[in-house]
Every structure is written in structure tokens, then in C-alpha cells.
Design an enzyme around this catalytic site. Structure first.
Site, short mmCIF file in Angstrom:
data_model
loop_
_atom_site.label_atom_id
_atom_site.label_comp_id
_atom_site.label_asym_id
_atom_site.label_seq_id
_atom_site.Cartn_x
_atom_site.Cartn_y
_atom_site.Cartn_z
N ASN A 112 -79.28 7.11 -32.28
CA ASN A 112 -78.06 7.58 -32.78
C ASN A 112 -77.57 8.90 -32.13
O ASN A 112 -78.20 9.86 -32.37
CB ASN A 112 -78.49 7.86 -34.09
CG ASN A 112 -77.12 8.35 -35.15
OD1 ASN A 112 -76.02 8.41 -34.48
ND2 ASN A 112 -77.36 8.38 -36.29
N ARG A 129 -76.56 2.93 -32.76
CA ARG A 129 -75.65 3.18 -34.03
C ARG A 129 -74.43 3.52 -33.10
O ARG A 129 -74.17 4.39 -32.32
CB ARG A 129 -76.04 4.36 -34.44
CG ARG A 129 -74.94 4.47 -35.81
CD ARG A 129 -75.12 5.92 -36.46
NE ARG A 129 -74.02 5.95 -37.52
CZ ARG A 129 -73.64 7.16 -37.91
NH1 ARG A 129 -74.12 8.39 -37.53
NH2 ARG A 129 -72.73 7.44 -38.77
N HIS A 144 -69.44 4.60 -42.32
CA HIS A 144 -71.04 4.84 -42.96
C HIS A 144 -71.27 3.30 -43.72
O HIS A 144 -71.97 3.27 -44.44
CB HIS A 144 -70.87 5.60 -44.00
CG HIS A 144 -70.57 7.25 -43.53
ND1 HIS A 144 -69.98 8.10 -44.46
CD2 HIS A 144 -70.99 7.79 -42.50
CE1 HIS A 144 -69.95 9.29 -43.76
NE2 HIS A 144 -70.73 8.88 -42.60
N ARG A 173 -64.33 18.41 -42.30
CA ARG A 173 -63.00 17.40 -42.09
C ARG A 173 -62.46 17.69 -43.57
O ARG A 173 -63.20 17.70 -44.61
CB ARG A 173 -63.38 15.97 -42.05
CG ARG A 173 -64.32 15.88 -40.89
CD ARG A 173 -64.47 14.35 -40.55
NE ARG A 173 -65.51 14.01 -39.72
CZ ARG A 173 -66.68 13.22 -39.62
NH1 ARG A 173 -66.66 12.35 -40.86
NH2 ARG A 173 -67.28 12.89 -38.70
N GLU A 211 -80.58 3.80 -42.89
CA GLU A 211 -79.82 3.24 -41.89
C GLU A 211 -80.57 2.91 -40.75
O GLU A 211 -80.34 1.74 -40.18
CB GLU A 211 -78.71 4.17 -41.46
CG GLU A 211 -77.74 4.81 -42.51
CD GLU A 211 -76.64 5.82 -41.94
OE1 GLU A 211 -75.57 5.46 -41.45
OE2 GLU A 211 -77.07 6.83 -42.02
#
Length: 396
Positions: free
Chosen positions: A9, A89, A178, A239, A382
């Protein structure tokens, strides 16, 4: 001989990795590289056999950082000769990649084409892919896309109210992100409740430094909060989430800022950082407890946005069976969960305060037995979801 899968990742300045046994699904090794590509000394922590090996080094590039990671494997194990595949990922798959995909040169070229819509993520993913292919050239490399789970959103959810020709020309639509987490967590929630996803209407709140919500009806996502880019939706660490689109032109007129500056402010200087001066919810909680008005207002904005999405998604679903919290904030910030769930009390949603305050790494209910909606905390995984997708792709 074990059948190991290496999962990578690669973020803009970090590399997270795990080695998982494909047969037992047990974690054999894990690691984290920080401050990649920065003008500072970075760190690498490689954990295997219960022991962590620490390295401090200046990691100029992802390829160089991966070289140091491979050296850790050679020195401390596990033996990468037992790796049967590498899973990557990959944040943005655009309109092209709707499923986990074997990586070819053509796939890499397409990921490069998508840099414009994922400027923080896809360049790092490609750097990781190229570095890993150089280090492990004789095994298949597989891309697992964050956008794949949301690739079949209903057209009414995917489509922005823009000129159709413009949207089609540039591929402007809601992609969602996600997805690997939302897919895994919704399945795990259904299993916890002793049902299948087909029987349930579920809202998943993936709350970390990046945050997103999803509405899942009978196993199919019908809406999600992130859009063309990962900036839309909830208030996040840095964000902004949802804003008036007119703000972009307003900032240009009033401040003279160009697109790159505005993008930087909205992506890296806003969210909880802009509201409170902090991105870590633990630090925000300290400020709230001290009565810091800026922090209190920031948390209120954060919770207000969450409750707004829950209400909207419940209406779209036509009801709600389970509300699920996951990821770093969702799993660990019991005070945030309490603030959110208590706002839902008029609709018969009841929080079990003792269950909510109990820390656990296991899936658990934090609502009362009489609550009209089951409220769960389900740790995301994940990496495990990625392993299962890689194995399935290898079998095709």
C-alpha cells in the site's frame, strides 16, 4: 511450502506492507516505511516473528524504499521465494478497472492516465508497482482498486448534473473510494448479525484521516460520499469534504489563487486541520476537554456532516438495519460515536454507553437490545480482503 502473498500500500510519502499466508490467512510479516520522498530522515519498521527491526534512512524514492524493504526480508525473513503474488492497493481505477486486475504494462499506462483524478495516490501506486516488479519479476502482480466496489453504483448516484458531453469526454462521475474496506466491513457486519448482506440495509462509516460513508442495500452499494476524487463528502483530517463549488471561483477572484493552490488548500490544509489545527482526533479531544472553542466547533461540524449523511442515506435505502463504524476514528473514538448516535435518538436509535466505552479488536454491538437500528463497531481489514481478491484473481 507456504503460499505467501505480499501486499503493498504505497501512499504519497509512505509504504505499508504485509505478508499473509494465502492458506491460513495469517499475517507472517508487516511493515511501515515513513517519510518517503521527503527531505528528512525516514523510518522503516519491519515486524516478523513478534520482533520489530527498526531502520532510519533517507528514502528518496519509492523504488529506493522498496529496495530497503527487500533487504529487511533478506536479513530477517520471511523468505520471498515463497511469495506467489504481489497485491497492490490502487486507489483509482477510473471507468476502466471495475475488478481486481492482473498488472500488465498496459494497465500501468492506464493508471498513469488517471494521475489527474488521483494526484496524491496513483503516482505512488505506480511507483510501488514498478519497484516491486523490479524486485520480484517472476511472480504475478495484481491491482486491487479502491473504486471497484462502487463501480456499479446506480446511474442516478454516479452522475453529476453537468453537460453530458463534458462528463462523457472526461469521465466525470462519482467513483467512490475505500471500496475494499466498505465491502469487507459490510460483509463482516452481516456475518456478525447472523444474516447475509442480501437481507440488510447497511450504512458504513469509514472514519480515518480519510473518511467516507456508503449506503449498501442487499449487498449492492447505492451511494457513497467520495466522488470523482477522494475529496468529496465527509469532513476529513486535511480534506474539506463537501463545499459550495462556487468557492473555487470565489477564491480565485478574491485571493488570485490558481487551481493548484486551491487544490492544495482543500486537500491538505482543510478538514479537521483547518478547523481545529489538529488532524489526530485524540489531540482534538484534549482541546475539546480544555474548552477550546475552535475545537468544539470543529467537532460539531464533523458530527453534523456525519448525521446529515446518515439521514440522507437512510432515506435512499428506505430504512436502516445497521449503522457500522470502522477505521481509526470509527473504531477507537468512542466519544465521536456517542455524539453521532445520540443525535439519532429521536428515530429510536439507542446507544449502550458501557458497550460503546469498551475497547476491543473484535466486531461488537454498541446499541441496546431495544434499539431500532443495530449500531456496530467492525474493525476493517483491507489487507485480508485484498488477499482474498488476489487469490480469486489468480484462480481465474
Amino acid at each position: 511450502m507456504a503460499r505467501l502473498i505480499l501486499l503493498l500500500n504505497c501512499g504519497s510519502s509512505s509504504i505499508k506492507y504485509q505478508v499473509i499466508d494465502a492458506d491460513t490467512e495469517g499475517v507472517v510479516a508487516s511493515g511501515l516505511v515513513q517519510k518517503v520522498g521527503q527531505d528528512a530522515v525516514g523510518t522503516l519498521d519491519h515486524t516478523v516473528g513478534g520482533e520489530t527491526h527498526h531502520v532510519e534512512h533517507r528514502f528518496g524514492t519509492h523504488a529506493g524504499a522498496l529496495g530497503t524493504v527487500m533487504e529487511q526480508f533478506r536479513q530477517h525473513g520471511p523468505n520471498l521465494d515463497e511469495v506467489i503474488a504481489v497485491g497492490h492497493r490502487t486507489v483509482h481505477g477510473g471507468r476502466t478497472f471495475k475488478h481486481t486486475t492482473m498488472i500488465t504494462s498496459a494497465v500501468v499506462d492506464k493508471l498513469i492516465d488517471l494521475y489527474e483524478v488521483a494526484p496524491l495516490h496513483n503516482p505512488a501506486a505506480v511507483a510501488g508497482i514498478e519497484g516491486a516488479q523490479a524486485a520480484l519479476p517472476d511472480v504475478p502482480h495484481v491491482a486491487v482498486f479502491d473504486t471497484a466496489f462502487f463501480s456499479d453504483l446506480p446511474a442516478e448516484a454516479q452522475t453529476y448534473a453537468l453537460p453530458t458531453d463534458l462528463s462523457e469526454e472526461l469521465g466525470i462521475l462519482k467513483y467512490g473510494f475505500h471500496g475494499t474496506s466498505h465491502d469487507y466491513v459490510s460483509s463482516a457486519a452481516a456475518e456478525f448479525l447472523g444474516k447475509t448482506r442480501k437481507e440488510l440495509k447497511i450504512i458504513v462509516l469509514h472514519l480515518g484521516n480519510g473518511a467516507s460513508a456508503s449506503a449498501i442495500d442487499g449487498g449492492r452499494p447505492i451511494e457513497t460520499s467520495m466522488g470523482l476524487t477522494p475529496m468529496q463528502g465527509l469532513v476529513m483530517g486535511t480534506r474539506s469534504g463537501d463545499i459550495d463549488p462556487g468557492l473555487v471561483a470565489f477564491l480565485h477572484r478574491k485571493k488570485g489563487w490558481k487551481a493548484a493552490k486551491i487544490d492544495d488548500v482543500l486537500n491538505k490544509q482543510s478538514g479537521m486541520l483547518g478547523l481545529t489545527g489538529r488532524t489526530d482526533m485524540r489531540e482534538v479531544k484534549v482541546l475539546v476537554d480544555e474548552g477550546d472553542e475552535r475545537a468544539i466547533n470543529g467537532v460539531n461540524v464533523y458530527v453534523h456532516r456525519l448525521v446529515s449523511y446518515i439521514g440522507s442515506y437512510t432515506a435512499l435505502l428506505g430504512g436502516l438495519d445497521a449503522l457500522v463504524f470502522t477505521a481509526g476514528v470509527g473504531e477507537n473514538a468512542d466519544w465521536i460515536r456517542e455524539l453521532v448516535v445520540n443525535r439519532l435518538a429521536p428515530f429510536g436509535v439507542e446507544l449502550d454507553a458501557e458497550a460503546n466505552a469498551t475497547r476491543s479488536k473484535e466486531a461488537r454491538a454498541i446499541s441496546t437490545p431495544t434499539s431500532k437500528v443495530k449500531v456496530l463497531v467492525v474493525p476493517t481489514n483491507e489487507e485480508l480482503a485484498m488477499v482474498r481478491q488476489v487469490v480469486a484473481t489468480l484462480a481465474e
